[in-house]
Design an enzyme around this catalytic site. Sequence first.
Site, PDB file in Angstrom:
ATOM      1  N   GLU A 118      -7.234  79.680 -28.308  1.00 49.38           N
ATOM      2  CA  GLU A 118      -7.518  78.753 -27.200  1.00 49.38           C
ATOM      3  C   GLU A 118      -7.833  79.591 -25.965  1.00 49.38           C
ATOM      4  O   GLU A 118      -7.015  80.396 -25.524  1.00 49.38           O
ATOM      5  CB  GLU A 118      -6.322  77.846 -26.948  1.00 49.38           C
ATOM      6  N   HIS A 174     -15.123  71.880 -32.303  1.00 45.02           N
ATOM      7  CA  HIS A 174     -15.242  70.780 -31.349  1.00 45.02           C
ATOM      8  C   HIS A 174     -16.489  71.054 -30.508  1.00 45.02           C
ATOM      9  O   HIS A 174     -16.600  72.093 -29.870  1.00 45.02           O
ATOM     10  CB  HIS A 174     -14.000  70.685 -30.469  1.00 45.02           C
ATOM     11  N   HIS A 204     -11.692  78.309 -29.649  1.00 47.60           N
ATOM     12  CA  HIS A 204     -11.670  76.983 -29.033  1.00 47.60           C
ATOM     13  C   HIS A 204     -11.456  77.093 -27.535  1.00 47.60           C
ATOM     14  O   HIS A 204     -11.060  78.139 -27.008  1.00 47.60           O
ATOM     15  CB  HIS A 204     -10.514  76.147 -29.608  1.00 47.60           C
ATOM     16  N   GLU A 223     -16.706  72.476 -26.686  1.00 47.34           N
ATOM     17  CA  GLU A 223     -15.982  73.705 -26.327  1.00 47.34           C
ATOM     18  C   GLU A 223     -16.987  74.854 -26.284  1.00 47.34           C
ATOM     19  O   GLU A 223     -17.144  75.604 -27.240  1.00 47.34           O
ATOM     20  CB  GLU A 223     -14.844  73.939 -27.320  1.00 47.34           C
TER      21      GLU A 223
END
Length: 336
Positions: free
Chosen positions: A215, A59, A151, A62
């Site tokens: 994450e 993404h 991410h 990010e």
Amino acid sequence: MLALGKLLELTLTGHEPAEKTQVTTKGVRLRWLGQGALEVRPAESDDCGLDVLLSAGIHGNETAPIELLEQLLHGVAKGEIVPRARVLFLFGNPAAIIKGERYIEQDINRLFNGRHEQTSGMEALRAAELEQFARVFFSKPGRSRLHYDLHTAIRGSKVEQFALYPFKEGRQHSRRELARLAAAGMQAVLLQRKPSITFSAFTYEQLDAEAFTLELGKARPFGQNDEVNLGKLAARLVRILEATEPQAEQSLDGLQLFSVAREIIKHSDSFHLHLPAEIENFSELSKGYLLAEDLAEMRWVVEEEGARIIFPNPKVKNGLRAGILIVPSEGHDLSP
């Protein structure tokens, strides 16, 4: 510093380097494979038998993980980090990184494990290319394989740094890998119970790597990541690459384990998620709570004790996941 150490700059400008291969003063070879893709290979006498894929920017907005990989690569190019593992650095979606957007046409991280073949466009082509980079990199037999796909999340989280561990029928999740994640600063791990279509799921299911989606806090623009503390992860990655990790680590102290209870799938434009817009990941939900509604009187009501929500997003395309309901797990079926 070797020019190939500036992979992010090359990616953002779309430049192809004049020299495709360079060697550090420590005998570490850097090889440019394509936009956003660089292979690092130790001297043959130093090779520890581990292949590590580090990806970020699947993404494009990010940025903290992208900056972390850039920092590691600069260290390698300057001779300050001397890897004994083979490493593949991948910046996943260069077009989205350049624009500072999550994606251009569609979410690449929903296009792996064959899904890119069902659609078209530049992100479908990039997903296929990323699979091929990974497939070639992990093609050497008899080596250990590790993939961290880094991410940051759209929203805040009550558990700031956590990992998702993919699923494959007949394969157990590894206690050793969970201990490695705990040492890298992860506070929780979601043990998945069904196949998925993410990049880490592809390398786990198809290429037999130990693979994780990490994450690492909330998504912010380049240069605004001071609040994202990746010190523990950075230090652990250096130890992994240089093969200096302690061998006996098995402690999961402080690591929360969760498993998926249910996925909330958006079926139509009538879908409605009954959650506050700014709700954080890992927010607890009480039994009986009406979580979501869709056409044909379809309703999701919380039935599980200790349920929490992660990745709630009612704006996804129809047919995609609009949230995951998770519950605490004891992790009884872990392998050593």
